[in-house]
Scaffold this motif. Structure first.
Motif, PDB file in Angstrom:
ATOM      1  N   MET A  60       4.484  16.151  -0.849  1.00  0.00           N
ATOM      2  CA  MET A  60       5.262  16.083  -2.085  1.00  0.00           C
ATOM      3  C   MET A  60       6.684  16.613  -1.952  1.00  0.00           C
ATOM      4  O   MET A  60       7.599  16.112  -2.608  1.00  0.00           O
ATOM      5  N   GLU A  61       6.897  17.603  -1.103  1.00  0.00           N
ATOM      6  CA  GLU A  61       8.236  18.171  -0.998  1.00  0.00           C
ATOM      7  C   GLU A  61       9.235  17.114  -0.529  1.00  0.00           C
ATOM      8  O   GLU A  61      10.375  17.059  -1.020  1.00  0.00           O
ATOM      9  N   GLY A  62       8.804  16.266   0.384  1.00  0.00           N
ATOM     10  CA  GLY A  62       9.680  15.207   0.862  1.00  0.00           C
ATOM     11  C   GLY A  62      10.078  14.240  -0.233  1.00  0.00           C
ATOM     12  O   GLY A  62      11.232  13.794  -0.295  1.00  0.00           O
ATOM     13  N   LEU A  63       9.153  13.920  -1.128  1.00  0.00           N
ATOM     14  CA  LEU A  63       9.479  13.003  -2.223  1.00  0.00           C
ATOM     15  C   LEU A  63      10.388  13.675  -3.246  1.00  0.00           C
ATOM     16  O   LEU A  63      11.269  13.032  -3.816  1.00  0.00           O
ATOM     17  N   ARG A  64      10.186  14.953  -3.480  1.00  0.00           N
ATOM     18  CA  ARG A  64      11.091  15.670  -4.393  1.00  0.00           C
ATOM     19  C   ARG A  64      12.515  15.652  -3.851  1.00  0.00           C
ATOM     20  O   ARG A  64      13.471  15.396  -4.578  1.00  0.00           O
ATOM     21  N   THR A  70       8.736   8.593  -9.676  1.00  0.00           N
ATOM     22  CA  THR A  70       7.298   8.398  -9.841  1.00  0.00           C
ATOM     23  C   THR A  70       6.649   8.570  -8.477  1.00  0.00           C
ATOM     24  O   THR A  70       7.316   8.472  -7.443  1.00  0.00           O
ATOM     25  N   VAL A  71       5.344   8.816  -8.468  1.00  0.00           N
ATOM     26  CA  VAL A  71       4.645   8.939  -7.193  1.00  0.00           C
ATOM     27  C   VAL A  71       3.302   8.219  -7.275  1.00  0.00           C
ATOM     28  O   VAL A  71       2.581   8.332  -8.267  1.00  0.00           O
ATOM     29  N   VAL A  72       3.005   7.447  -6.235  1.00  0.00           N
ATOM     30  CA  VAL A  72       1.717   6.774  -6.135  1.00  0.00           C
ATOM     31  C   VAL A  72       1.078   7.150  -4.798  1.00  0.00           C
ATOM     32  O   VAL A  72       1.729   7.071  -3.753  1.00  0.00           O
ATOM     33  N   TRP A  73      -0.178   7.596  -4.864  1.00  0.00           N
ATOM     34  CA  TRP A  73      -0.951   7.845  -3.659  1.00  0.00           C
ATOM     35  C   TRP A  73      -1.328   6.484  -3.093  1.00  0.00           C
ATOM     36  O   TRP A  73      -2.176   5.770  -3.645  1.00  0.00           O
ATOM     37  N   GLU A  89      -8.926  12.654 -11.850  1.00  0.00           N
ATOM     38  CA  GLU A  89      -8.580  14.059 -11.631  1.00  0.00           C
ATOM     39  C   GLU A  89      -7.617  14.199 -10.460  1.00  0.00           C
ATOM     40  O   GLU A  89      -6.694  15.024 -10.496  1.00  0.00           O
ATOM     41  N   GLN A  90      -7.806  13.405  -9.429  1.00  0.00           N
ATOM     42  CA  GLN A  90      -6.895  13.404  -8.290  1.00  0.00           C
ATOM     43  C   GLN A  90      -5.472  13.067  -8.738  1.00  0.00           C
ATOM     44  O   GLN A  90      -4.509  13.733  -8.357  1.00  0.00           O
ATOM     45  N   VAL A  91      -5.349  12.050  -9.572  1.00  0.00           N
ATOM     46  CA  VAL A  91      -4.034  11.622 -10.064  1.00  0.00           C
ATOM     47  C   VAL A  91      -3.432  12.661 -11.004  1.00  0.00           C
ATOM     48  O   VAL A  91      -2.226  12.947 -10.954  1.00  0.00           O
ATOM     49  N   ARG A  92      -4.276  13.246 -11.867  1.00  0.00           N
ATOM     50  CA  ARG A  92      -3.761  14.289 -12.761  1.00  0.00           C
ATOM     51  C   ARG A  92      -3.235  15.470 -11.963  1.00  0.00           C
ATOM     52  O   ARG A  92      -2.179  16.038 -12.283  1.00  0.00           O
ATOM     53  N   ALA A  98       3.597  17.158  -8.782  1.00  0.00           N
ATOM     54  CA  ALA A  98       4.869  16.454  -8.596  1.00  0.00           C
ATOM     55  C   ALA A  98       5.825  16.654  -9.757  1.00  0.00           C
ATOM     56  O   ALA A  98       7.038  16.546  -9.588  1.00  0.00           O
ATOM     57  N   GLY A  99       5.286  16.910 -10.939  1.00  0.00           N
ATOM     58  CA  GLY A  99       6.133  16.984 -12.125  1.00  0.00           C
ATOM     59  C   GLY A  99       6.701  15.640 -12.506  1.00  0.00           C
ATOM     60  O   GLY A  99       7.817  15.549 -13.031  1.00  0.00           O
TER      61      GLY A  99
END
Length: 243
Positions: A60-64, A70-73, A89-92, A98-99
């Motif tokens: 996640m730090e790299g995407l921030r 937005t972020v998609v696994w 729950e994984q997505v939540r 990610a915020g």
């Protein structure tokens, strides 16, 4: 500029993402961060570990830093193996971490089928039969009717990543059935971005592939729609946002 973030496990079919970014032909940026895959195995225990909160947090730090909105696994099997509630729950958890709005490829398949107005789908999976069956269960939990599942029994994402258009087309054809309104190819290790028009022409129906729907889901989370016919029927829905 709309910046879409994706967490992608390991290295197999990730070059689909810059290709899709190019085909979108608009002010869309696709940012991809690789997560630690752990053991490359289409086994339930290995897949659950691959999709663990700790491994997702590692990317996640790299995407921030990239400024993703937005972020998609970007992993189907690493989400549906948790079941519908577990994948939610994984997505939540990912959204909290990610915020930003978050989803996964498994939910992208359900959302994209709804977008196209299809309910009956056929599945062409590279996975072993037990893993493919879990994907079918996930789709049913999302309100879709699965007309059939074709399993290729491949254990590793690395092997899936070597497939070309001929193998992908063979899988899609073997999975298709007259009652299916669309064919789903769920593995993000599978290179499909260059093949969607040929697949849809051969089958005469929409074909939803993992990396294609993953990017579409990122756009949906960002409230963007892009008309990109080279990416299939999913990217020709109204309203259109042109480059």
């Amino acid at each position: 500029m709309t910046a879409l973030g994706f967490l992608y496990p390991g290295h197999s079919g990730e070059d689909d993402y810059p290709r899709i970014e190019q085909l979108l032909g608009s002010d869309i940026r696709v940012d991809l961060v690789h997560t630690d895959i752990g053991e490359d195995a289409h086994r339930v225990d290995a897949l659950r570990e691959m999709g663990s909160a700790e491994r997702l947090a590692g990317g996640m730090e790299g995407l921030r830093l990239a400024g993703a909105e937005t972020v998609v696994w970007a992993c189907t099997s690493g989400s549906f193996v948790y079941g519908w509630e577990g994948a939610q729950e994984q997505v939540r958890g990912l959204a909290r971490l990610a915020g930003m709005p978050a989803s996964s490829t498994s939910f992208a398949f359900v959302q994209s089928a709804r977008e196209l107005g299809v309910r009956r789908v056929a599945v062409g999976a590279t996975y072993p039969e037990d893993v493919a069956a879990l994907f079918a269960e996930f789709l049913r939990a999302g309100g879709l009717e699965v007309t059939g599942v074709r399993s290729s029994g491949i254990i590793t994402a690395a092997e899936v990543g070597t497939w070309g258009e001929e193998e992908v087309l063979t899988l899609a054809r073997s999975a298709d059935s007259p009652e299916a309104e669309a064919v789903l190819l769920p593995d993000t290790a599978l290179h499909t971005a260059a093949h969607v028009p040929a697949l849809e022409k051969a089958l005469s129906k929409p074909v939803l592939t993992a990396n294609q729907v993953t990017v579409w889901e990122g756009l949906r989370l960002a409230d963007r729609r892009v008309n990109a016919p080279a990416l299939g029927a999913l990217f020709t829905r109204e309203p259109l946002v042109q480059a």
